[in-house]
Design a protein around this motif. Sequence first.
Motif, mmCIF file in Angstrom:
data_model
loop_
_atom_site.group_PDB
_atom_site.id
_atom_site.type_symbol
_atom_site.label_atom_id
_atom_site.label_comp_id
_atom_site.label_asym_id
_atom_site.label_seq_id
_atom_site.Cartn_x
_atom_site.Cartn_y
_atom_site.Cartn_z
ATOM 1 N N UNK A 127 0.840 -1.205 0.000
ATOM 2 C CA UNK A 127 0.000 0.000 0.000
ATOM 3 C C UNK A 127 0.871 1.250 0.000
ATOM 4 N N UNK A 128 0.532 2.191 -0.874
ATOM 5 C CA UNK A 128 1.179 3.514 -0.917
ATOM 6 C C UNK A 128 0.108 4.525 -0.516
ATOM 7 N N UNK A 129 0.382 5.295 0.534
ATOM 8 C CA UNK A 129 -0.661 6.134 1.136
ATOM 9 C C UNK A 129 -0.130 7.550 1.368
ATOM 10 N N UNK A 130 -1.011 8.533 1.190
ATOM 11 C CA UNK A 130 -0.685 9.929 1.531
ATOM 12 C C UNK A 130 -1.971 10.652 1.907
ATOM 13 N N UNK A 131 -1.950 11.361 3.027
ATOM 14 C CA UNK A 131 -3.120 12.183 3.352
ATOM 15 C C UNK A 131 -3.023 13.499 2.579
ATOM 16 N N UNK A 132 -4.149 14.031 2.154
ATOM 17 C CA UNK A 132 -4.123 15.198 1.260
ATOM 18 C C UNK A 132 -4.663 16.477 1.876
ATOM 19 N N UNK A 133 -5.264 16.401 3.071
ATOM 20 C CA UNK A 133 -5.879 17.617 3.609
ATOM 21 C C UNK A 133 -4.912 18.372 4.511
ATOM 22 N N UNK A 134 -5.305 19.586 4.876
ATOM 23 C CA UNK A 134 -4.433 20.493 5.616
ATOM 24 C C UNK A 134 -5.179 21.074 6.815
ATOM 25 N N UNK A 135 -4.428 21.809 7.617
ATOM 26 C CA UNK A 135 -5.010 22.555 8.741
ATOM 27 C C UNK A 135 -4.086 23.730 9.023
ATOM 28 N N UNK A 136 -4.661 24.897 9.246
ATOM 29 C CA UNK A 136 -3.834 26.058 9.539
ATOM 30 C C UNK A 136 -4.661 27.163 10.168
ATOM 31 N N UNK A 137 -3.973 28.209 10.610
ATOM 32 C CA UNK A 137 -4.660 29.321 11.263
ATOM 33 C C UNK A 137 -5.610 30.044 10.327
ATOM 34 N N UNK A 138 -5.318 29.988 9.021
ATOM 35 C CA UNK A 138 -6.162 30.671 8.034
ATOM 36 C C UNK A 138 -6.618 29.630 7.015
ATOM 37 N N UNK A 139 -7.792 29.018 7.216
ATOM 38 C CA UNK A 139 -8.226 27.908 6.343
ATOM 39 C C UNK A 139 -8.203 28.245 4.858
ATOM 40 N N UNK B 77 -17.977 28.353 10.040
ATOM 41 C CA UNK B 77 -17.775 28.843 8.671
ATOM 42 C C UNK B 77 -17.279 30.294 8.698
ATOM 43 N N UNK B 78 -17.457 31.002 7.586
ATOM 44 C CA UNK B 78 -16.981 32.386 7.421
ATOM 45 C C UNK B 78 -15.459 32.427 7.450
ATOM 46 N N UNK B 79 -14.847 31.806 6.439
ATOM 47 C CA UNK B 79 -13.387 31.791 6.359
ATOM 48 C C UNK B 79 -12.846 32.912 5.470
ATOM 49 N N UNK B 80 -13.710 33.513 4.659
ATOM 50 C CA UNK B 80 -13.302 34.626 3.795
ATOM 51 C C UNK B 80 -14.327 35.750 3.913
#
Length: 540
Positions: A212-224, A490-493
């Motif tokens: 199996x070759x695996x990679x997570x693709x999502x992120x997390x940060x102070x400014x979504x 919500x309300x990220x922008x």
Amino acid sequence: MSPSGELLASISSVFTVAFVLLACVELGDAAAAAVGVYRLIQYDLAGAPLGSRAAVLNHHAAALPLPAGADLSRSALVAPLLDLPLSFLREYLVEKKHLGGLLILLPTNNDSVDDKGQFKGVLTELEKLLLHEQVPYPVYFALHDDNLDNLLADIHRIASTGQPASATTGGYKLVVSSAEPRKVSSPTISNIQGWLPGFKGEGDSEQLPTIAIVANYDTFGAVPALSVGSDSNGSGVVALLEIARLFSRLYSNPKTRGKYNILFGLTSGGPYNYNGTSKWLRSFDQRVRESIDYAICLNNVGSWGNDLWMHVSKPPENPYIKQIFKEFSDVSKEMGVSVGIKHKKINVSNPRVAWEHEQFSRFRVTALTLSEMSTPPDFLESTGGLHDTRESTDAESVIRAARLVSESLARRIYGLKGRNIDVFAENSSLAINPHYIRSWLDLLSRTPRVAPFLQKNDPFIAALEKELSAHTTDVRVQSDALDGMFTFYDATKATLNVYQVCLSGHKTSLCAFCSCFDFRIAWSVMLLYTVLINYLANEY
């Protein structure tokens, strides 16, 4: 004076006053410009409110340095990132001082920063501070440009008079009109998988082993809205796609199809203890899990120089781990790079998962994480913050990582142990494609991927599914609810409206943002005035 002259003079006076009044309406609070801004994340962790707890902004602008004794409770502070002392923020947060709002200006390009090390350090510390504190006032980020430079210059000019900006002294007002942020209900995570089935002869009755070759693709940060995670973990995703592309060419021909199945997994929920990986593994039939020879998780492989690290849960002395490590070490030496090994036991009673391979280990599946990081990151760190952009990610690093994994796998799959054979040699039909890698890195570097704000039908998830379908078979998307202690809002922008507050009798300057005089209204009044005067003159 004749009656008609008196009447004309009276009408003239009335319209002159009307003209002045209309102009002063504009002078009182002139709309200047609309700027796209990005809001600091708002979330709850185990019920504790964190991040920015407000979105509406309606305050006069202020800038550093502040005059002694300045009261910022009714002001919105505008500050370029490198001019904002973290000690100032800590003071306002720890001592719970009142601040009307904060607008932080980010460089539009890391290349414009003289000291990139300092820039990355400041961003990292700023995010750490803002992510783990409850911030009672609205915090927004904007990309620095000439217009904002002009705004800052004007704020400083007004401040130099010794009069703080207010309704009576003039200045600028910053306004963000926003609805109350709402909880994101039932945020979803989507895992994408695809297979390359191995060659099974007519007389073979046993199930083929799987890698199996695996990679997570999502992120997390102070400014979504700005969390693109070019390195974490865009680099891992791109390396996986290139490995899938390379092996699909080998497996498309029965003569070169190996006797291993290769399973590719793009997982979500990485920053949240690899929640998606756990759900993905639970969805497998037990026989599929048992068929996995080992899993390689790719994490942060986009900015390493000469050293890459293999993180494992089993001791390095374990014969099977030793064998896998030797396969990678042999290839790395031929490439002129180094692969080290790091062992970290897992505590099944602790929900904290530092590396993706640990979720496999909890299911008793041998796995490893390949990363440029020598130590596990702290919770919610190295997950795609503001500094993690395309400028900080090196395509050559991703190319080397993809080649290292591909060559090591080929030697296992085709029984080439101890033989110095480059299956994916440069300038061959199976060579790594730098253009492919750079194109995908560019796309990921433009795409914020914070899981709660990615719907299961998001175009980006569809693009990943389509790309994996081009190289593998039986591609599936598994969508599920995000578990855990998180609640997101919500309300990220938003749109920031900048107004210049001007007063009758005060001098006002025209700047890049605005003029306190709306010539369209003035022209309309003058035209109406002229028409009526001419009409009345003709009548009388």
